[in-house]
Design an enzyme around this catalytic site. Structure first.
Site, PDB file in Angstrom:
ATOM      1  CD  GLU A 775      -3.138  -0.777   0.930  1.00  0.00           C
ATOM      2  OE1 GLU A 775      -3.355   0.360   0.505  1.00  0.00           O
ATOM      3  OE2 GLU A 775      -3.965  -1.690   0.915  1.00  0.00           O
ATOM      4  CB  CYS A 809      -2.011   6.992   2.398  1.00  0.00           C
ATOM      5  SG  CYS A 809      -2.862   5.692   3.252  1.00  0.00           S
TER       6      CYS A 809
END
Ligand SMILES: Cc1cc2nc3c(=O)[nH]c(=O)nc-3n(C[C@H](O)[C@H](O)[C@H](O)COP(=O)(O)OP(=O)(O)OC[C@H]3O[C@@H](n4cnc5c(N)ncnc54)[C@H](O)[C@@H]3O)c2cc1C
Length: 1022
Positions: A775, A809
């Site tokens: 990720e 994020c």
């Protein structure tokens, strides 16, 4: 801002506009808490209520003039709305969006959009308008605009107090008093709160002048103990304080009092009553406390609205009444049922909290009568006595009759109570009450079209609801006995259950297995409700008491390799271990986290500089990963039969890959670290976990809990290892080791790509290809469409961009605003002004302080990087709409103020580069196509958002806005396990979604087997 339309806080996931809410609520058979039963089963009392209620109804029914409710129901749009639910939903949504539609084309375009939604049939006449083209389009837009404005005028007395004055004076002549309410948008900044203060002051100072010329009226201006102020102004606490937040009660009250005090002083000088309206439940206790504080510290005529739809209604009534008697203060309580029933029901379910409002209408009515009894018991009998003067805010003749009977029972005169009703509703009842000698006050909203629409939608909903007494009385013409029935007589044998009690079964976010956890399907762990004083206080104590485990990031390459040796050796035993016991490790860990959850939050507040709510959400997410994956794992190892072939047994199952290395980030130091670790473990892999160098303390706490759980189930030794170490050396060595089968990484793009590259190297001695679950970052865009609700957009974007200092994020770092008039268009200007002012209202401070909205970034290196991006924006000539200059200076290290830059282009550095800090780039788009192109024009594909009220744009965004997680009409952060599985593609990562149904598949290899079960032509199944 009106209670019906005030936009709720950024955390709220449902708008008060929701018009589908009632259908969202399911019934469940099991019994639930019963409301306190009042004296209503008393036949004498019932008889008296019937007499009084019939008298009022009879008089009302003879009133021919002012039957506004009748007219209202005869309106074509209302008529059709009542007949067709689908039409009503879309029509009310259109009405809500209407004020944002600035041209006839936009009006027509949106009307067509709403009226062509599946299942919607436009009424005759409107269908022609929808098909109109050319000039006829403008005409159609004009017609519908006129109808909506006309409906609004039913309920809103004017755009400002001066506008409403002729109406107020007319009311007075008719023997009806008033309370003026200022409609307004959600107050999202101190500047807006200041503007509200000025408007309230204007009302308090100037209404009196005009009203003093009106003839005196004993009925309206005197009660049994003295004078009743002629001028009555309703205020909302949230309009005078942009951050009225129960998490920080002292500073909220102080900020409110700063602006309210001059209003109270002016009210005292002018003999004006100031009434505090009541808003959503989350603010109820803080509003009550603030009200009592205001009364304790200032002399003024004070009133307060209290809500009977709350399960706490009777307790609240006692609290205020006893306080008033104890302190000798006289206050007026406007008892209402409550305007946010749908929202409260939806919001509680979304949060997993017990629902604060009664589930059934008769319970609210019953509670209303019970609260009346409490207030009348505490009504002052003579001048100088403290207590509560009751003002009844209801159009329900049964409720009014019950209160009148209560007066009679106590020998209190009629003037001991006031009746309050809304402008534009039940006029005939107002006149009937006045004829019966009651003091009647009309609640008169004044304001502009935009905030007025939210109020209008609320009124439309209330009046068309099947639960509405007025609708039953005036449209459905129910008979008197039904209209005046005792609420208690309507109680069903079994009560509806609270949605929170049936949540797991209702949503079935995962499969359930009696051998896993509590045997129920997975359900998300509820966040702390900081409006609850007990929860807040416990959290505060835990944060201040928490100590961060001391951990050095000093494991060497050799030590890391030794851990891999052990993990490798432990793998076969763990692979063959009972899968249910592996799941039990996770549910035991979840329970340990629950037991220590505030302390774990405290560790993160201190180590990762997470604010209270952020830290709490981190712990909840970690618990969720454990509970969710525990339920998803056992079925993977269980062979699943494919088909039913006779003589052939086809099966598929999964086996663990081997040794997993987990490399986790500091921004979700518990949740992400835990999610990756337990996913690997529960599927039968052994694990070496390397926490982020900034947050090894919380990593160690997690490791200790999982290790404890492993011990409890008798797991083989060597299954889990904790390796706090530098990434460049030990971390790099771990991922390169040929014995590693799977690497689970969350972090920066640079490191992620480096790991993917390294994992692609397969030395001779390596017998497998490594799997990388990776990720990476995001450069997430949120679009503000021309029809967006700016109250929602401003708060949603502010939180998405600056929550946890923009270090998620998923954070919003690009905001794309559509304004067909260009970058200097009205809409762009308005949005920027509100977003800018609202951001300046944020409080900067230490993460451990609940007042702080923005805390220091993770460390000095991060703050240096962010500062360089800010410099680049300045040197590229971008406009600094908000920056450090707008906040008080602090001496806290690494504290970077939120920054918003405008004038941004698609090549600006801050528009293209991931920053991981509180910096937002705002760019203009001329239309939806351009906005969509810009939003998609980045290699990162993680989250994205859009605020729009155009149905076709919602559909297009779903199809064309290509990101891993798309959010519509809400912020773009805060994904929940099982509900919004999280993860992106493009440069945002490889792998499937964390907290989603296929996440565990990345940690296993599939195996299939085909057995020929036929022996000499015979198969057992035949
Ligand atoms: C003067 C005045 C001031 C007001 N100020 C406020 C305020 O400050 N804050 C505020 O929140 N509201 C306020 N209201 C709004 C008020 O809450 C609604 O207008 C009122 O609830 C309508 O009640 P009723 O007795 O007239 O009608 P009724 O038709 O008897 O009651 C409708 C009410 O019942 C409740 N209800 C509906 N369905 C259910 C169900 N399934 N289960 C349980 N309860 C249900 C809801 O509260 C709904 O509003 C005010 C109203 C007036 C008249």
């Amino acid at each position: 801002m009106a209670w019906f339309g005030s936009k709720l806080g950024s955390k709220a996931k449902a708008s008060t506009h929701s018009v589908q809410s009632t259908t969202a609520v399911q019934t469940a058979p099991a019994p639930s808490v019963r409301p306190p039963v009042a004296s209503s089963s008393n036949p004498e009392r019932e008889l008296r209520i019937l007499e009084l209620g019939s008298e009022m109804l009879d008089i009302a029914r003879t009133h021919k003039s002012g039957m506004l409710s009748k007219q209202f129901y005869q309106d074509k749009i209302m008529d059709w709305s009542m007949k067709d639910h689908n039409f009503k939903v879309q029509m009310f949504r259109f009405v809500d969006a209407f004020p944002a539609l600035t041209t006839p084309d936009m009006v027509h375009d949106h009307l067509v959009d709403y009226m062509t939604q599946p299942g919607v049939k436009a009424p005759p006449g409107m269908d022609l308008a929808i098909k109109a083209g050319g000039v006829a389009k403008s005409l159609a837009a004009k017609t519908i605009s006129g109808q909506i404005t006309g409906m609004a005028k039913n309920f809103i007395a004017g755009t400002n107090a001066a506008d409403a004055l002729p109406m107020l004076s007319k009311l007075w002549k008719q023997g009806i008093s008033f309370s003026v309410d200022l409609l307004g948008e959600a107050c999202v900044s101190s500047a807006e709160a200041d503007a509200y203060q000025a408007k309230y002051l204007d009302l308090v100072e100037n209404l009196v002048g005009t009203a003093s010329g009106w003839p005196a009226s004993d009925r309206l201006e005197k009660d049994h103990v003295g004078i009743v102020p002629r001028v009555n102004v309703s205020i909302k606490v949230t309009s005078l304080c942009a951050l009225f937040n129960p998490i920080a009660p002292e500073s909220s009250t102080a900020d409110f009092m700063k602006r309210a005090t001059p209003i109270f002083e002016a009210a005292k000088r002018n003999g004006v009553l100031i009434n505090f309206d009541m808003e959503q439940f989350e603010l109820k206790d803080l509003t009550l406390d603030t009200f009592m504080h205001a009364c304790d510290t200032h002399e003024f005529e004070a009133g307060l609205a209290m809500q009977a739809y709350l399960k706490s209604g009777v307790e609240d009534a006692k609290r205020i009444s006893e306080w008033a008697v104890r302190t000798g203060r006289v206050v007026t309580v406007r008892l209402v049922k409550g305007a946010y029933w749908d929202f409260e029901t939806i919001h509680a379910e979304q949060e997993g909290w017990p629902c604060p409002v009664w589930h059934e209408k008769w319970q609210t009515d019953q509670c209303f009568e019970d609260m009346v009894e409490v207030f009348l018991d505490h009504c002052p009998k003579e001048p100088g006595q403290g207590g509560v003067k009751l003002a009844l805010g209801s159009h329900n003749v049964r409720s009014i009759g019950a209160a009148l009977a209560g007066l009679d029972k106590r020998g209190l005169p009629r003037e001991a109570m006031e009746l309050q009703m809304l402008h534009g509703m039940a006029d005939q009842l107002k006149h009937a009450a006045a004829e019966m000698g009651l003091r009647v006050r009309e609640y008169v909203p004044v304001g502009e079209m935009i905030p007025g629409m939210a109020y209008l939608v609320r009124r439309l909903l209330e009046n068309t609801s099947n639960e509405s007494w007025l609708k039953a009385g005036f449209l459905d013409n129910a008979n008197t006995a039904t209209l005046l029935a005792d609420p208690a007589s309507l109680a069903p044998a079994e009560l509806k259950q609270d949605l929170v009690d049936i949540a797991a079964q209702r949503h079935r976010l995962s499969a359930s297995d009696p051998k896993v956890g509590n045997g129920e399907p997975f359900y998300t762990e509820p966040l702390r409700d900081f409006a609850e004083n007990d929860q807040r206080d416990a959290f505060e104590r835990a944060v201040s008491g928490a100590s961060v485990p001391s951990v050095a990031n000093d494991r060497t390459v050799e030590q890391g390799v030794a851990m891999l040796d052990e993990a490798h050796a432990a793998f076969p035993a763990w692979r063959d271990f009972d899968p249910y016991l592996r799941s039990k490790v996770l549910t035991l860990t979840a329970q340990m986290m629950r037991d220590r959850r505030d302390e774990l939050s405290g560790i993160m507040c201190k180590e990762a500089r997470k604010a209270w709510r952020e830290a709490d959400a981190d712990v909840c997410e970690a618990i969720d990963f454990c509970e969710y994956y525990a339920r998803m794992a056992p079925s993977l190892t269980e062979p699943a039969r494919l088909g039913k072939f006779i003589g052939e047994l086809d099966e598929l199952w999964y086996q663990p890959k081997g040794v997993a290395v987990v490399i986790s980030p500091w921004n979700f130091p518990l949740a992400i670290c835990c999610g990756m670790t337990v996913a690997a473990l529960v599927t039968g892999n052994t694990v070496v976990v390397k926490p982020a160098e900034q947050t090894p303390g919380i990593g160690k706490a997690m490791f200790d809990m999982i290790s404890d759980a492993l011990r409890q189930v008798g797991a083989p030794s060597g299954v889990l290892h904790f390796c706090p170490a530098p990434g460049e050396t030990t971390g790099a060595a771990l991922v390169r080791d040929p014995r590693v089968n799977v690497i689970a990484f969350t972090g920066s793009k640079a490191v992620g790509l480096n790991i993917i590259e390294a994992a692609g190297v397969t030395p001779e001695e390596q017998s497998h290809v490594k799997r990388v679950v990776c990720e990476m970052g995001g450069k997430n865009a949120v679009i503000v469409d021309a029809s967006a609700d700016l109250d929602e957009a401003v708060l949603g974007i502010r939180y998405s961009a600056f929550g946890f200092q923009g270090q998620k994020c998923s954070a919003c770092s690009r905001c794309i605003v559509i304004d067909p008039e260009g970058p200097n268009g009205q809409r762009m200007k308005l949005f920027l002004e509100r977003l800018g002012e609202s951001t300046k209202t944020l409080v900067l401070g230490a993460a451990t302080d609940p007042n702080s909205d923005v805390s220091p970034v993770i460390d000095g290196e991060a703050s240096g990087n962010i500062e360089r991006f800010i410099e680049s924006a300045r040197s590229e000539g971008l406009t600094e709409l908000v920056g450090a200059k707008d906040f008080p200076e602090t001496d806290i290290d690494d504290l970077i103020a939120p920054h918003i830059f405008t004038g941004v282009s698609e090549t600006s550095t801050i528009y293209t580069q991931e920053i991981f800090g509180p910096v937002l780039a705002v760019i203009h788009a001329k239309d939806f196509d351009e906005a969509m192109r810009m939003a998609n024009g980045h290699a990162y594909k993680l989250t994205g958002g859009i605020f729009t009220r155009k149905p076709t744009h919602i559909d297009r965004a779903k199809r064309e806005f290509r990101v891993g997680n798309l959010y519509i009409n809400r912020g773009c952060t805060g994904a929940l396990v099982g509900r919004q599985p999280f993860g992106g593609f493009g440069m945002s990562g490889v792998g499937s979604k964390a907290g989603g149904p296929d996440y565990l598949m990345q940690f296993v290899d599939p195996r299939a087997c085909c057995e020929n079960t036929m022996r000499r032509g015979f198969a057992p199944e035949l």
